[in-house]
Design an enzyme around this catalytic site. Structure first.
Site, PDB file in Angstrom:
ATOM      1  N   ARG A 136      33.673  -7.287  78.524  1.00  0.00           N
ATOM      2  CA  ARG A 136      32.326  -6.414  78.793  1.00  0.00           C
ATOM      3  C   ARG A 136      31.164  -7.562  79.876  1.00  0.00           C
ATOM      4  O   ARG A 136      31.720  -9.112  79.971  1.00  0.00           O
ATOM      5  CB  ARG A 136      31.456  -6.148  78.247  1.00  0.00           C
ATOM      6  CG  ARG A 136      31.146  -6.997  77.239  1.00  0.00           C
ATOM      7  CD  ARG A 136      29.653  -6.540  76.067  1.00  0.00           C
ATOM      8  NE  ARG A 136      29.964  -7.587  74.769  1.00  0.00           N
ATOM      9  CZ  ARG A 136      30.242  -6.780  73.400  1.00  0.00           C
ATOM     10  NH1 ARG A 136      29.501  -5.413  73.646  1.00  0.00           N
ATOM     11  NH2 ARG A 136      29.537  -7.317  72.221  1.00  0.00           N
ATOM     12  N   ARG A 149      32.251  -1.706  77.860  1.00  0.00           N
ATOM     13  CA  ARG A 149      33.828  -2.409  77.758  1.00  0.00           C
ATOM     14  C   ARG A 149      35.029  -1.197  79.092  1.00  0.00           C
ATOM     15  O   ARG A 149      35.282  -1.738  78.654  1.00  0.00           O
ATOM     16  CB  ARG A 149      33.818  -2.678  76.590  1.00  0.00           C
ATOM     17  CG  ARG A 149      33.278  -3.980  76.335  1.00  0.00           C
ATOM     18  CD  ARG A 149      34.079  -4.103  74.623  1.00  0.00           C
ATOM     19  NE  ARG A 149      33.755  -4.327  73.642  1.00  0.00           N
ATOM     20  CZ  ARG A 149      33.193  -6.780  74.090  1.00  0.00           C
ATOM     21  NH1 ARG A 149      34.401  -6.873  74.948  1.00  0.00           N
ATOM     22  NH2 ARG A 149      33.336  -7.143  72.737  1.00  0.00           N
ATOM     23  N   SER A 151      25.665  -1.474  69.380  1.00  0.00           N
ATOM     24  CA  SER A 151      24.752  -2.539  70.592  1.00  0.00           C
ATOM     25  C   SER A 151      24.134  -1.680  71.537  1.00  0.00           C
ATOM     26  O   SER A 151      22.420  -1.911  71.734  1.00  0.00           O
ATOM     27  CB  SER A 151      25.468  -3.676  71.267  1.00  0.00           C
ATOM     28  OG  SER A 151      25.663  -4.914  70.685  1.00  0.00           O
ATOM     29  N   HIS A 154      21.558  -3.766  64.289  1.00  0.00           N
ATOM     30  CA  HIS A 154      22.101  -2.596  63.771  1.00  0.00           C
ATOM     31  C   HIS A 154      23.048  -4.221  62.345  1.00  0.00           C
ATOM     32  O   HIS A 154      22.668  -5.176  63.032  1.00  0.00           O
ATOM     33  CB  HIS A 154      23.731  -2.305  64.378  1.00  0.00           C
ATOM     34  CG  HIS A 154      24.335  -3.083  65.175  1.00  0.00           C
ATOM     35  ND1 HIS A 154      25.285  -4.477  64.606  1.00  0.00           N
ATOM     36  CD2 HIS A 154      24.553  -3.405  67.073  1.00  0.00           C
ATOM     37  CE1 HIS A 154      25.688  -4.842  65.918  1.00  0.00           C
ATOM     38  NE2 HIS A 154      25.177  -4.323  67.130  1.00  0.00           N
ATOM     39  N   ASP A 168      21.198  -9.872  66.803  1.00  0.00           N
ATOM     40  CA  ASP A 168      22.181  -9.260  67.067  1.00  0.00           C
ATOM     41  C   ASP A 168      23.306  -8.848  65.637  1.00  0.00           C
ATOM     42  O   ASP A 168      23.659 -10.015  65.272  1.00  0.00           O
ATOM     43  CB  ASP A 168      23.177  -9.633  68.040  1.00  0.00           C
ATOM     44  CG  ASP A 168      23.397  -7.711  68.756  1.00  0.00           C
ATOM     45  OD1 ASP A 168      24.482  -7.156  68.647  1.00  0.00           O
ATOM     46  OD2 ASP A 168      23.678  -7.096  69.923  1.00  0.00           O
TER      47      ASP A 168
HETATM   48  O1  LIG Z   1      32.351  -4.110  72.103  1.00  0.00           O
HETATM   49  C1  LIG Z   1      32.152  -4.636  71.190  1.00  0.00           C
HETATM   50  O2  LIG Z   1      31.759  -6.036  70.459  1.00  0.00           O
HETATM   51  C2  LIG Z   1      31.271  -3.708  69.166  1.00  0.00           C
HETATM   52  O3  LIG Z   1      32.766  -2.518  69.278  1.00  0.00           O
HETATM   53  C3  LIG Z   1      30.481  -3.748  69.508  1.00  0.00           C
HETATM   54  O4  LIG Z   1      29.504  -3.878  69.125  1.00  0.00           O
HETATM   55  P1  LIG Z   1      28.546  -4.180  69.526  1.00  0.00           P
HETATM   56  O5  LIG Z   1      28.182  -2.305  69.646  1.00  0.00           O
HETATM   57  O6  LIG Z   1      27.554  -4.867  69.179  1.00  0.00           O
HETATM   58  O7  LIG Z   1      28.383  -4.308  71.342  1.00  0.00           O
HETATM   59 MN   LIG Z   2      24.978  -5.351  68.584  1.00  0.00          MN
HETATM   60 MN   LIG Z   3      29.427  -5.973  67.259  1.00  0.00          MN
END
Ligand SMILES: O=C(O)[C@H](O)COP(=O)(O)O
Ligand SMILES: [Mn+2]
Ligand SMILES: [Mn+2]
Length: 559
Positions: free
Chosen positions: A213, A289, A81, A472, A28
Site C-alpha cells: 500500500r 491495498r 484502520s 482500533h 495505530d
Molecule cells: O492491511 C492491513 O495491514 C491489515 O489487514 C489491517 O490493518 P490496518 O487496518 O491497521 O491497516
Molecule cells: Mn490501524
Molecule cells: Mn492493522
C-alpha cells in the site's frame, strides 16, 4: 447532503478559544485490555500513556472502535484502520464497504449496476478473473462475498472463471489459509459440476504478493502481476490446496508471506493468465491495498514496473477505491460517500494543518482521514509529510519503525508556529502486532510511547493542546482466546498467536497547557465511539461541529 451548497463556516465555540495549536496523535492498533503477559502495551514500559490514563481521570476515556460504531456490518467485526480513520476524520458513521457489498449482494443490485453490466460483456467469449484476499477477516474482503459473486456471475452467464487468491494470516489466524482454500475448491468443484469451467489460477501471501500500500514497494504488485496476468511464478502446482500446503511447510513460512505460485495443467501450462477479451474484478472492498493493482490494471501510461503484456480487459473494482482519482473507473458497488470531513471544514475555517506518518500508514492520516480522498483541500494551508518506511522486511525486525522520525517532524511542525493542527499516526503497535512476534511488539509499544512524549513535550512548549487516541486494538492482545477470555492452545500445546486486530475499545486522552481548565469528558454519551472525536477536535480548535456530526466528547465547566 452533497458538498455543493454546504455552509462551511463553523460557529465559534461559546467557551473555548481559537488559536491554540492542537496535536492529534493516533496510535495505530492500541486498544485497552486487561493486563496480562499477552498484552504487549501492559508488558512494555509506557510511562507517557500510563500517565495520561492515571494522571487525570476526567481527561481520559474509552471509546468503541469496532463493529457498528464504525459502520461495519456487526459488532462481531473488529475495527480496522480504514473505518477507524474514516470515523475519526468524518465525525459521522457511514455504512462501510463491507456492509455496502453485503446489501448489494443480498438485494441483487450488484448485478444490475453499470459495473457488472460492463464486465458481463466478456462472459460469452472471455474468462472472468476474480483477484483478492481469501479469508473471512472482513477487513479487506470476505469469503462469503466471493462465494455469492461466483454463484451470481455463473448464473448470469460467466462460463469460465479463474480465481487468483491472496492468502491472509493477518486479519485471521496464520494457517487458516488451508481451510479457506478447501472451501473455495469445494465451491468451484460444484460450479464445474454445473458445466462452468471454474478454477483457482494463482496465489501468494498478501504481504508478498499484490497487497502493498501507499507505493511502499512496487515489487510486491509486480510479483502478483506476473502470476495473475502473465501466468508466471517461481512455483507451479496442480492445485491450490497442494500449493498452500507445500509452501507452508517450508521453514518460517506463513500465510502472509507465501511466495507467488500459478496453477498449471497436465502440460505445465498456466491455467489462467489474463488475456485480451477477459474481465477482471478485484474483490477487495477496502482501498489501500488494491489501489496499486488497480493502477496497473487500468492506466495506459503506467510506468511503475514493466507489465510485459497488457491485455485488453474489462476491469471493475468491487468498489471505487479512490474518489478523487476516480479509480477504478468501473466498479460493482458504489463506495460510501464520505463528505464534509472535519479536515475539509477546519481548513476552510482557516486551520492550518500538518499531517504525517511513515509510508505504510501515510494514507491513514491523509486519505482515510479525509474520507478516502487523496490530495490536499487547500495546498496553501496544508502540508502532508511522508517519512519513508523500511521496505522488504517484516516489522518485527525493526519494531521501532519510524516513530522517532514522525515525532520529530510533528515536534518541528508544532515549534514552527506554522500550523494549528499537527496530526500523526504512530504505526508500531499495529504493524508489529500483525507479525505475531510478542517480544518485538513490546519494543514497538515502548517506541510509540517515547514518540508520544516528544510530541507532548512540544505541545507543552508551545502552550498547545493534545488529543491522543487510537484507531482500533491490536498490540493489547496477542493471543486467541475462548469465550471466557482464556488463551487457546494449538495442537502442539503452544498458544494460538493473534496477529489480527481486536474488538477492544481505545483510549482518548486530552490535555496540554492550552486546554481550558474546565474541559472534561462528558458522562452522558451512551456509547461513545471514534466518530465522536471529530467534533471534539473541532471544539479544541474553538469551533462548534456541524449539527449532524456525532456529539463532542467534552463539556466545559465554568470556572
Ligand atoms: O492491511 C492491513 O495491514 C491489515 O489487514 C489491517 O490493518 P490496518 O487496518 O491497521 O491497516
Ligand atoms: Mn490501524
Ligand atoms: Mn492493522
Amino acid at each position: 447532503m452533497a458538498s455543493s451548497g454546504v455552509s462551511w463556516t463553523l460557529p465559534d465555540h461559546p467557551k473555548l478559544p481559537k488559536g491554540k495549536p492542537v496535536a492529534v496523535v493516533v496510535l495505530d492498533g492500541w486498544g485497552e485490555a486487561s493486563p496480562d503477559q499477552y498484552n504487549c502495551i501492559h508488558v512494555a514500559q509506557t510511562p507517557v500513556m500510563d500517565s495520561l490514563k492515571n494522571g487525570a481521570p476526567e481527561k481520559w476515556t474509552l471509546v468503541k472502535a469496532h463493529g457498528t460504531a464504525v459502520g461495519l456490518p456487526s459488532d462481531d467485526d473488529m475495527g480496522n484502520s480504514e473505518v477507524g480513520h474514516n470515523a475519526l476524520g468524518a465525525g459521522r458513521i457511514f455504512a462501510q464497504g463491507a456492509k455496502l457489498v453485503d446489501s448489494a449482494l443480498a438485494s441483487g443490485k450488484i448485478y444490475s449496476g453499470d459495473g457488472f453490466n460492463y464486465i458481463k460483456e466478456s462472459f460469452e467469449s472471455g474468462t472472468l478473473h476474480l483477484i483478492g484476499l481469501l479469508s473471512d477477516g472482513g477487513v479487506h474482503s470476505r469469503l462469503d462475498q466471493l462465494q455469492l459473486l461466483l454463484k451470481g456471475a455463473s448464473e448470469r452467464g460467466a462460463k469460465k472463471i479463474r480465481v487468483h487468491i491472496l492468502t491472509d494470516g493477518r486479519d485471521v489466524l496464520d494457517g487458516s489459509s488451508v481451510g479457506f482454500v478447501e472451501t473455495l475448491e469445494n465451491d468451484l468443484s460444484e460450479l464445474r459440476g454445473k458445466g462452468i469451467d471454474a478454477q483457482i489460477a494463482s496465489g501468494g501471501g498478501r504481504m508478498y504478493v499484490t497487497m502493498d500500500r501507499y507505493e511502499n514497494d512496487w515489487d510486491v504488485v509486480k510479483r502478483g502481476w506476473d502470476a495473475q496476468v502473465l501466468g508466471e511464478a517461481p512455483y507451479k502446482f496442480k492445485s491450490a490446496l497442494e500449493a498452500v500446503k507445500t509452501l507452508r511447510a517450508q521453514p518460517n513460512a506463513n500465510d502472509q508471506y507465501l511466495p507467488p505460485f500459478v496453477i498449471v495443467d497436465d502440460s505445465g501450462k498456466a491455467v489462467g493468465p489474463v488475456l485480451d477479451g477477459d474481465a477482471v474484478v478485484t474483490l477487495n472492498f477496502r482501498a489501500d491495498r488494491m489501489v496499486m493493482l488497480a493502477k496497473a490494471l487500468e492506466y495506459a501510461d503506467f510506468d511503475k514496473f514493466d507489465r510485459v503484456r497488457v491485455p485488453k480487459i474489462r476491469y471493475a473494482g468491487m468498489l471505487q477505491y479512490d474518489g478523487e482519482l476516480k479509480l477504478p473507473s468501473r466498479y460493482l458497488v458504489s463506495p460510501p460517500e464520505i463528505d464534509r470531513t472535519s479536515g475539509e471544514y477546519l481548513v476552510k475555517n482557516g486551520v492550518r494543518t500538518f499531517a504525517c506518518s511513515e509510508t505504510v500508514k501515510f494514507g491513514h492520516v491523509t486519505f482515510f482521514w479525509n474520507g478516502n480522498r487523496s490530495g490536499y483541500f487547500d495546498e496553501t494551508k496544508e502540508e502532508y509529510v511522508e517519512v519513508p518506511s523500511d521496505s522488504g522486511i517484516t516489522f518485527n525486525v525493526a519494531p521501532k519503525m519510524k516513530a522517532l522520525e514522525i515525532a520529530e517532524k510533528a515536534r518541528d511542525a508544532l515549534l514552527s508556529g506554522k500550523f494549528d493542527q499537527v496530526r500523526v499516526n504512530l504505526p508500531n503497535g499495529d504493524m508489529v502486532g500483525h507479525t505475531g512476534d510478542i517480544e518485538a511488539t513490546v519494543v514497538a509499544c515502548k517506541a510509540a510511547d517515547e514518540a508520544v512524549k516528544i510530541i507532548l513535550d512540544a505541545v507543552e512548549q508551545v502552550g498547545g493542546i493534545y488529543l491522543v487516541t487510537a484507531d482500533h486494538g491490536n498490540a493489547e492482545d496477542m493471543v486467541k482466546r475462548n469465550k471466557a477470555g482464556k488463551p487457546l492452545l494449538d495442537k502442539n500445546g503452544g498458544i494460538q498467536i493473534l496477529t489480527s486486530h481486536t474488538l477492544q475499545p481505545v483510549p482518548v486522552a486530552i490535555g496540554g497547557p492550552g486546554l481550558h481548565s474546565g474541559v472534561k469528558f462528558r458522562k452522558d454519551i451512551e456509547t461513545p465511539g471514534l466518530a465522536n472525536v471529530a467534533a471534539t477536535v473541532m471544539n479544541l480548535h474553538g469551533f462548534v461541529a456541524p449539527a449532524d456530526y456525532e456529539q463532542t466528547l467534552i463539556e466545559v465547566a465554568d470556572n
